[in-house]
Design a protein around this motif. Structure first.
Motif, mmCIF file in Angstrom:
data_model
loop_
_atom_site.group_PDB
_atom_site.id
_atom_site.type_symbol
_atom_site.label_atom_id
_atom_site.label_comp_id
_atom_site.label_asym_id
_atom_site.label_seq_id
_atom_site.Cartn_x
_atom_site.Cartn_y
_atom_site.Cartn_z
ATOM 1 N N ARG A 98 0.580 -1.006 -0.056
ATOM 2 C CA ARG A 98 -0.054 0.040 0.256
ATOM 3 C C ARG A 98 1.145 1.364 -0.003
ATOM 4 N N SER A 99 2.106 0.942 1.120
ATOM 5 C CA SER A 99 2.997 2.584 1.157
ATOM 6 C C SER A 99 4.280 2.005 1.084
ATOM 7 N N PRO A 100 5.005 2.592 -0.023
ATOM 8 C CA PRO A 100 4.875 3.138 -1.166
ATOM 9 C C PRO A 100 3.999 1.752 -1.696
ATOM 10 N N PHE A 101 2.810 2.372 -2.408
ATOM 11 C CA PHE A 101 2.591 1.304 -3.994
ATOM 12 C C PHE A 101 3.344 0.559 -4.812
ATOM 13 N N ALA A 102 3.528 -0.234 -4.118
ATOM 14 C CA ALA A 102 3.605 -1.452 -5.442
ATOM 15 C C ALA A 102 3.680 -2.819 -5.475
ATOM 16 N N VAL A 103 3.743 -4.006 -6.622
ATOM 17 C CA VAL A 103 3.136 -5.045 -6.824
ATOM 18 C C VAL A 103 5.136 -5.319 -6.493
ATOM 19 N N ILE A 104 4.370 -6.487 -5.774
ATOM 20 C CA ILE A 104 5.390 -7.229 -4.815
ATOM 21 C C ILE A 104 5.964 -8.582 -5.178
ATOM 22 N N GLY A 105 4.496 -9.265 -5.933
ATOM 23 C CA GLY A 105 4.771 -10.387 -6.535
ATOM 24 C C GLY A 105 3.352 -10.540 -7.171
ATOM 25 N N GLU A 106 3.639 -11.947 -8.305
ATOM 26 C CA GLU A 106 2.375 -13.331 -8.189
ATOM 27 C C GLU A 106 2.972 -14.532 -8.178
ATOM 28 N N VAL A 107 2.009 -14.702 -7.241
ATOM 29 C CA VAL A 107 2.045 -15.958 -6.928
ATOM 30 C C VAL A 107 1.074 -17.243 -7.356
ATOM 31 N N GLU A 108 0.983 -18.499 -6.536
ATOM 32 C CA GLU A 108 -0.093 -19.279 -6.945
ATOM 33 C C GLU A 108 -0.877 -19.881 -6.585
ATOM 34 N N THR A 109 0.101 -19.293 -5.226
ATOM 35 C CA THR A 109 -1.829 -19.792 -3.762
ATOM 36 C C THR A 109 -2.343 -18.932 -3.638
ATOM 37 N N ALA A 110 -3.303 -18.916 -3.422
ATOM 38 C CA ALA A 110 -4.121 -18.129 -1.966
ATOM 39 C C ALA A 110 -3.166 -18.150 -0.819
ATOM 40 N N GLU A 111 -2.528 -19.219 -0.017
ATOM 41 C CA GLU A 111 -1.537 -19.055 0.403
ATOM 42 C C GLU A 111 -0.508 -18.582 0.823
ATOM 43 N N GLU A 112 0.066 -18.476 -0.610
ATOM 44 C CA GLU A 112 1.564 -17.729 -1.210
ATOM 45 C C GLU A 112 1.090 -16.243 -0.711
ATOM 46 N N ALA A 113 -0.114 -16.026 -1.629
ATOM 47 C CA ALA A 113 -0.637 -14.557 -1.574
ATOM 48 C C ALA A 113 -0.585 -13.806 0.430
ATOM 49 N N VAL A 114 -0.904 -15.118 0.790
ATOM 50 C CA VAL A 114 -1.238 -14.775 2.790
ATOM 51 C C VAL A 114 -0.037 -14.740 3.192
ATOM 52 N N ALA A 115 0.802 -15.083 3.197
ATOM 53 C CA ALA A 115 1.856 -15.252 3.867
ATOM 54 C C ALA A 115 2.674 -13.770 2.974
ATOM 55 N N LEU A 116 2.922 -13.597 1.907
ATOM 56 C CA LEU A 116 3.318 -12.539 1.126
ATOM 57 C C LEU A 116 2.809 -11.418 2.237
ATOM 58 N N VAL A 117 1.350 -10.595 2.047
ATOM 59 C CA VAL A 117 0.421 -10.038 2.721
ATOM 60 C C VAL A 117 0.909 -10.244 4.296
ATOM 61 N N LEU A 118 1.297 -11.076 4.743
ATOM 62 C CA LEU A 118 1.972 -11.436 6.868
ATOM 63 C C LEU A 118 3.211 -10.573 6.929
ATOM 64 N N GLU A 119 3.771 -10.794 5.606
ATOM 65 C CA GLU A 119 5.522 -10.031 5.597
ATOM 66 C C GLU A 119 5.290 -8.960 5.549
ATOM 67 N N LEU A 120 4.091 -7.822 5.297
ATOM 68 C CA LEU A 120 4.234 -6.105 4.713
ATOM 69 C C LEU A 120 3.839 -6.024 6.371
ATOM 70 N N LEU A 121 2.855 -6.497 7.171
ATOM 71 C CA LEU A 121 1.956 -6.287 8.114
ATOM 72 C C LEU A 121 2.580 -6.027 9.207
ATOM 73 N N PRO A 122 2.248 -4.849 9.799
ATOM 74 C CA PRO A 122 3.547 -4.658 11.153
ATOM 75 C C PRO A 122 3.549 -5.228 11.818
#
Length: 133
Positions: A98-122
């Motif tokens: 979200r800030s700064p706005f950028a594409v972090i990645g494109e992944v195969e599964t919902a679980e992988e995507a959730v793991a990436l968002v968890l890394e971005l979470l404070p």
């Protein structure tokens, strides 16, 4: 939702997780009937994968144009935490910061995507609050 909001922000968050999952499951079922064989973005498995994560589960989920976002506020204006996950028509998932706005990645599964968002979470996201109206 009104009753849940009356009981407090934690109940509002839980009720909205359930409501969001049920409404997207219904939309997906309708899509399968109206457009059999046509792909549908993986929002339902994404919601299930995100709901399984306690750190995300305490945040208020909302969707915009199929993208899943997480807020520390239970009403508009949203206080978006971390980033967003967008299910793509090819079955993959795109994660954006979200800030700064950028594409972090494109992944195969919902679980992988959730793991990436968890890394971005404070490490200690803001507590869920009900915004004043």
């Amino acid at each position: 939702m009104a009753a849940a909001r009356g009981r407090g922000p934690a109940d509002a968050v839980e009720a909205h997780w359930q409501s969001l999952r049920l409404s997207w499951q219904w939309r997906h079922a309708v899509h399968r009937i109206r457009r059999p064989g046509r792909p549908y973005p993986g929002i339902v498995p994404l919601l299930e994968a995100a709901a399984a994560q306690p750190r995300l589960r305490r945040l208020y989920p909302f969707t915009s144009h199929f993208a899943l976002l997480f807020s520390s506020s239970t009403s508009y204006p949203w206080t978006v935490q971390a980033g967003s996950i967008e299910p793509l028509h090819n079955g993959r998932f795109m994660v954006r910061r979200r800030s700064p706005f950028a594409v972090i990645g494109e992944v195969e599964t919902a679980e992988e995507a959730v793991a990436l968002v968890l890394e971005l979470l404070p490490t200690d996201p803001e507590p869920v609050i009900t915004a004043s109206t």
